[in-house]
Design an enzyme around this catalytic site. Structure first.
Site, mmCIF file in Angstrom:
data_model
loop_
_atom_site.group_PDB
_atom_site.id
_atom_site.type_symbol
_atom_site.label_atom_id
_atom_site.label_comp_id
_atom_site.label_asym_id
_atom_site.label_seq_id
_atom_site.Cartn_x
_atom_site.Cartn_y
_atom_site.Cartn_z
ATOM 1 N N ASP A 30 0.855 -1.190 0.000
ATOM 2 C CA ASP A 30 0.000 0.000 0.000
ATOM 3 C C ASP A 30 0.898 1.250 0.000
ATOM 4 O O ASP A 30 1.975 1.256 0.607
ATOM 5 C CB ASP A 30 -0.875 -0.013 1.265
ATOM 6 C CG ASP A 30 -2.061 0.923 1.178
ATOM 7 O OD1 ASP A 30 -3.195 0.445 1.284
ATOM 8 O OD2 ASP A 30 -1.863 2.147 1.019
ATOM 9 N N ASN A 91 -12.733 -3.589 3.306
ATOM 10 C CA ASN A 91 -13.762 -2.558 3.432
ATOM 11 C C ASN A 91 -14.732 -2.595 2.245
ATOM 12 O O ASN A 91 -14.295 -2.755 1.099
ATOM 13 C CB ASN A 91 -13.114 -1.170 3.478
ATOM 14 C CG ASN A 91 -12.174 -1.008 4.657
ATOM 15 O OD1 ASN A 91 -12.408 -1.566 5.727
ATOM 16 N ND2 ASN A 91 -11.106 -0.250 4.470
ATOM 17 N N GLN A 98 -14.253 2.257 2.558
ATOM 18 C CA GLN A 98 -13.706 1.911 1.233
ATOM 19 C C GLN A 98 -13.509 3.186 0.422
ATOM 20 O O GLN A 98 -14.437 3.992 0.290
ATOM 21 C CB GLN A 98 -14.640 0.947 0.485
ATOM 22 C CG GLN A 98 -14.037 0.464 -0.832
ATOM 23 C CD GLN A 98 -14.937 -0.535 -1.576
ATOM 24 O OE1 GLN A 98 -16.101 -0.722 -1.215
ATOM 25 N NE2 GLN A 98 -14.398 -1.149 -2.602
ATOM 26 N N HIS A 104 -10.544 -5.437 -2.515
ATOM 27 C CA HIS A 104 -9.173 -5.731 -2.059
ATOM 28 C C HIS A 104 -9.172 -6.089 -0.582
ATOM 29 O O HIS A 104 -10.045 -5.666 0.179
ATOM 30 C CB HIS A 104 -8.244 -4.534 -2.311
ATOM 31 C CG HIS A 104 -8.741 -3.243 -1.734
ATOM 32 N ND1 HIS A 104 -9.682 -2.465 -2.364
ATOM 33 C CD2 HIS A 104 -8.444 -2.603 -0.581
ATOM 34 C CE1 HIS A 104 -9.939 -1.398 -1.625
ATOM 35 N NE2 HIS A 104 -9.209 -1.461 -0.519
ATOM 36 N N HIS A 106 -6.797 -5.875 2.878
ATOM 37 C CA HIS A 106 -5.626 -5.272 3.519
ATOM 38 C C HIS A 106 -4.966 -6.311 4.425
ATOM 39 O O HIS A 106 -5.653 -7.014 5.171
ATOM 40 C CB HIS A 106 -6.037 -4.105 4.427
ATOM 41 C CG HIS A 106 -6.604 -2.928 3.721
ATOM 42 N ND1 HIS A 106 -5.869 -1.812 3.404
ATOM 43 C CD2 HIS A 106 -7.857 -2.677 3.272
ATOM 44 C CE1 HIS A 106 -6.641 -0.922 2.804
ATOM 45 N NE2 HIS A 106 -7.855 -1.420 2.708
HETATM 46 P P1 AMP Z 1 -9.725 1.217 1.097
HETATM 47 O O1 AMP Z 1 -9.853 2.436 1.977
HETATM 48 O O2 AMP Z 1 -10.047 -0.062 1.817
HETATM 49 O O3 AMP Z 1 -10.493 1.372 -0.189
HETATM 50 O O4 AMP Z 1 -8.199 1.117 0.768
HETATM 51 C C1 AMP Z 1 -7.614 1.762 -0.300
HETATM 52 C C2 AMP Z 1 -6.129 1.720 -0.061
HETATM 53 O O5 AMP Z 1 -5.487 1.906 -1.295
HETATM 54 C C3 AMP Z 1 -5.603 2.815 0.884
HETATM 55 O O6 AMP Z 1 -4.937 2.203 1.980
HETATM 56 C C4 AMP Z 1 -4.641 3.608 0.001
HETATM 57 O O7 AMP Z 1 -3.495 4.014 0.713
HETATM 58 C C5 AMP Z 1 -4.308 2.622 -1.072
HETATM 59 N N1 AMP Z 1 -3.945 3.165 -2.365
HETATM 60 C C6 AMP Z 1 -4.603 4.097 -3.088
HETATM 61 N N2 AMP Z 1 -3.993 4.306 -4.264
HETATM 62 C C7 AMP Z 1 -2.911 3.476 -4.300
HETATM 63 C C8 AMP Z 1 -1.877 3.236 -5.240
HETATM 64 N N3 AMP Z 1 -1.813 3.886 -6.400
HETATM 65 N N4 AMP Z 1 -0.941 2.313 -4.925
HETATM 66 C C9 AMP Z 1 -0.973 1.665 -3.750
HETATM 67 N N5 AMP Z 1 -1.931 1.845 -2.817
HETATM 68 C C10 AMP Z 1 -2.883 2.749 -3.081
#
Ligand code: AMP
Ligand code: ZN
Length: 141
Positions: A30, A91, A98, A104, A106
């Site tokens: 992440d 999420n 989310q 995805h 985590h």
């Molecule tokens: P969620 O809040 O469960 O949708 O998680 C989205 C996650 O994606 C967050 O922890 C962000 O830090 C991560 N994220 C967003 N864009 C990128 C990216 N380009 N590369 C890696 N992680 C990302």
């Protein structure tokens, strides 16, 4: 999905810090490394959330999470940064936190006192409400 950043990352159109890859999934670090080793397990096919993600694929996603959890424990221990714990989190919907609408998981390595959780507050259960909840859930299975 043309505009989905996780589709592009999962399929290698955008470079990422890839930890693991197979024909169906890519695991990346992440961008947010508030917890060192915070990883995301991304299916290569687009599913917005758990409601779209097929049950048959859920086992494989969790098997990958299991493997990564063991690798994180072993790897950080060998690097003299032993973990105190680890969460798997997934999420669905804005209300659940989310932000990227591509399913995805985590993988969150934890250290004592990092105060990043819990995500729910405690409330004593009401027996009648619990019975009603059981009826609602079991009836929908
Ligand atoms: P969620 O809040 O469960 O949708 O998680 C989205 C996650 O994606 C967050 O922890 C962000 O830090 C991560 N994220 C967003 N864009 C990128 C990216 N380009 N590369 C890696 N992680 C990302
Ligand atoms: Zn996508």
């Amino acid at each position: 999905m043309d505009n989905c950043i996780f589709c592009k990352i999962a399929n290698g159109q955008i470079p990422s810090s890839t930890v693991y890859e197979d024909e169906e999934f890519r695991v990346i670090l992440d961008l947010n490394q508030g917890m060192r080793g915070h990883m995301l397990i991304l299916p290569k096919e687009h599913y917005a959330n758990i409601y779209e993600f097929p049950e048959e694929k859920a086992g494989k996603a969790m098997a990958i999470a299991s493997r990564l959890a063991k690798a994180a424990k072993k790897g950080f221990e060998a690097a003299h940064m032993p973990l105190d714990g680890l969460n798997i989190l997934q999420n669905n919907g804005e209300a659940a936190g989310q932000t990227v609408m591509h399913y995805h998981l985590h993988v969150l390595p934890r250290h004592a006192g990092d105060d990043s959780f819990p995500v729910w507050s405690e409330k004593t259960a009401d027996a009648e409400e619990m019975q009603e909840t059981l009826t609602i859930l079991k009836g929908a299975l």
